[in-house]
Write an enzyme that holds these catalytic residues in place. Sequence first.
Site, short mmCIF file in Angstrom:
data_model
loop_
_atom_site.label_atom_id
_atom_site.label_comp_id
_atom_site.label_asym_id
_atom_site.label_seq_id
_atom_site.Cartn_x
_atom_site.Cartn_y
_atom_site.Cartn_z
N GLU A 1 -3.58 -6.59 -4.88
CA GLU A 1 -2.24 -6.96 -5.32
C GLU A 1 -2.30 -7.47 -6.75
OE1 GLU A 1 0.13 -9.42 -2.79
OE2 GLU A 1 -0.68 -8.44 -1.02
N VAL B 1 0.84 -1.20 0.00
CA VAL B 1 0.00 0.00 0.00
C VAL B 1 0.87 1.25 0.00
CG1 VAL B 1 -1.63 1.32 1.40
CG2 VAL B 1 -1.98 -1.13 1.08
N CYS C 1 -5.05 -9.64 3.11
CA CYS C 1 -6.16 -8.79 3.56
C CYS C 1 -7.39 -9.57 4.00
CB CYS C 1 -6.55 -7.81 2.46
SG CYS C 1 -5.26 -6.61 2.15
C1 UDX Z 1 -8.23 -7.47 -1.52
C2 UDX Z 1 -9.32 -6.48 -1.96
O1 UDX Z 1 -9.83 -6.87 -3.25
C3 UDX Z 1 -8.77 -5.07 -2.00
O2 UDX Z 1 -9.82 -4.14 -2.30
C4 UDX Z 1 -8.18 -4.73 -0.63
O3 UDX Z 1 -7.61 -3.43 -0.63
C5 UDX Z 1 -7.14 -5.76 -0.22
O4 UDX Z 1 -7.71 -7.08 -0.27
P1 UDX Z 1 -6.15 -8.68 -2.67
O5 UDX Z 1 -5.95 -9.39 -1.37
O6 UDX Z 1 -4.96 -8.09 -3.35
O7 UDX Z 1 -7.21 -7.49 -2.52
O8 UDX Z 1 -6.77 -9.75 -3.69
P2 UDX Z 1 -8.16 -10.06 -4.40
O9 UDX Z 1 -7.99 -9.91 -5.86
O10 UDX Z 1 -9.27 -9.33 -3.79
O11 UDX Z 1 -8.28 -11.62 -4.09
C6 UDX Z 1 -8.31 -12.13 -2.76
C7 UDX Z 1 -8.46 -13.61 -2.75
O12 UDX Z 1 -9.78 -14.00 -3.14
C8 UDX Z 1 -7.51 -14.38 -3.69
O13 UDX Z 1 -7.02 -15.51 -3.00
C9 UDX Z 1 -8.40 -14.77 -4.85
O14 UDX Z 1 -7.96 -15.95 -5.48
C10 UDX Z 1 -9.73 -15.00 -4.13
N1 UDX Z 1 -10.91 -14.82 -5.00
C11 UDX Z 1 -11.20 -13.61 -5.55
C12 UDX Z 1 -11.76 -15.90 -5.23
O15 UDX Z 1 -11.52 -17.02 -4.73
N2 UDX Z 1 -12.89 -15.71 -6.00
C13 UDX Z 1 -13.20 -14.53 -6.55
O16 UDX Z 1 -14.25 -14.43 -7.22
C14 UDX Z 1 -12.33 -13.43 -6.33
#
Ligand code: UDX
Length: 441
Positions: free
Chosen positions: A158, A11, A267
């Site tokens: 990320e 961040v 997160c």
């Molecule tokens: C998340 C939030 O999206 C972001 O707004 C916040 O600031 C930080 O946390 P991030 O952790 O970078 O971001 O990843 P994100 O793309 O949200 O995915 C999180 C997890 O959820 C991953 O493990 C991804 O594989 C999983 N995921 C995401 C699913 O299993 N299904 C989905 O439909 C979307």
Amino acid sequence: MHITVIGVGHVGLVSAAAFAKWGHQVVGYDDDASKIARMQAGEAWFYEPGLDELMAEGVEAARLSFTGDPDEALAEAEVVFVCVGTPPLPGGGPNLSYVEAVGRSVVEHARRDLLLVEKSTVPANTGKRLEQVIDREAERLGTAHRIEVASNPEFLKEGAAVQDTLHPDRVVYGTSSDWSRDLLRQVYAPLVAEDELPVVETDVPTAELIKHASNAFLATRISFINAVSQICDRVGADVRVVAEGMGHDVRIGHRFLQAGLGYGGSCFPKDVDAFAHLASQVGYDFGLLDEVREINVGQRRAVLDKLEGELWHLSGKTIAVLGAAFKPGTDDLRESPAVHLANDLADAGADVRVHDPVALGNLAEEQPHLGQAMTVEEALADAHAVVVATDWPEYVDITPEMYRDRLAYPIVIDARNIHDPEKMLAAGLHYYAMGRQSIIR
Ligand code: UDX
């Protein structure tokens, strides 16, 4: 404006580079000397698409610099962003001691009135505690600068952090005076003018809560569709089509409805825990969030069940795991479902071989006990089964023939639903997906 960013993780560093792009004068501070040295040499210390270029732009324009000296960092600061870590504590709440330490240090090193802005994800009312710390420390040191606290949560993902920061869906900030609100308006003025963004101006606890509620809600969506995927497997339906059908309702939408191995990262797991912890601290039983966590862990259990259904005992079996990162586009392994699964398999006595396009270096450092394969071919060679654990685009291109010709037994568990089941089944593979039993039958 003169901006200082304290803590140059995902961040902090991306925000610092973006502030510089918008024309501000930015100093990034961190107490980790090795990170500062790498960034002074013009290199981000972690992988994030487009970040090196954005940093270089700021450094070349003489608007972005880094230091490990707090006096230098705060010499001219008008607005200071707190971007230090808030790692989980064993009890479920976040460790806010780094945030508190920043509060104390800023009082000591401030050279003018300044606004201290929380960007790290913190529970509601952290702002009030920070104000207390600042007032006490100011009294102790006899300093007279005005230091107010504001909250400006960050929503970047990320792997898309630069894009999300330069083109966010909204800007949210919570302040407690016209003075601090006007400072944050000035920080974001170049971005808001360019993109005509929605801006939510509110008080500090509300802004803090928006961040936790957003992440907990997104995690809930993922667990909801994962629970639906379990029903799909049992009644013979296809969760991808269910999600598509649901998503056409504009009230629901299509995003974050991808069933699979569950959510991970730095997160969602931490923020769901922290939000549940905050709820219980203020006397509300947020049992829904407990279910969200349970369902998330249950997806891994479902993969183990599928493997045991085919292989009986996992002990002594070689299992290829494709993917280690918690999602594609990053080398971050924090709370990665793929890494958790690999460890579950190793605990069950399996010989695990993990492949990842970019995260093997981190895997060797953080999980040295797990076996590694440098290529997909090497991972598959004579393995008794393979699990697709991270939906990297390069894995989509693996053909049924590649699996069939290399594996010892033709067992493929597609835990991220990336393959075409019909093609996999036509090639004679024992193919499993998550919630797509209609096709597999
Ligand atoms: C998340 C939030 O999206 C972001 O707004 C916040 O600031 C930080 O946390 P991030 O952790 O970078 O971001 O990843 P994100 O793309 O949200 O995915 C999180 C997890 O959820 C991953 O493990 C991804 O594989 C999983 N995921 C995401 C699913 O299993 N299904 C989905 O439909 C979307």
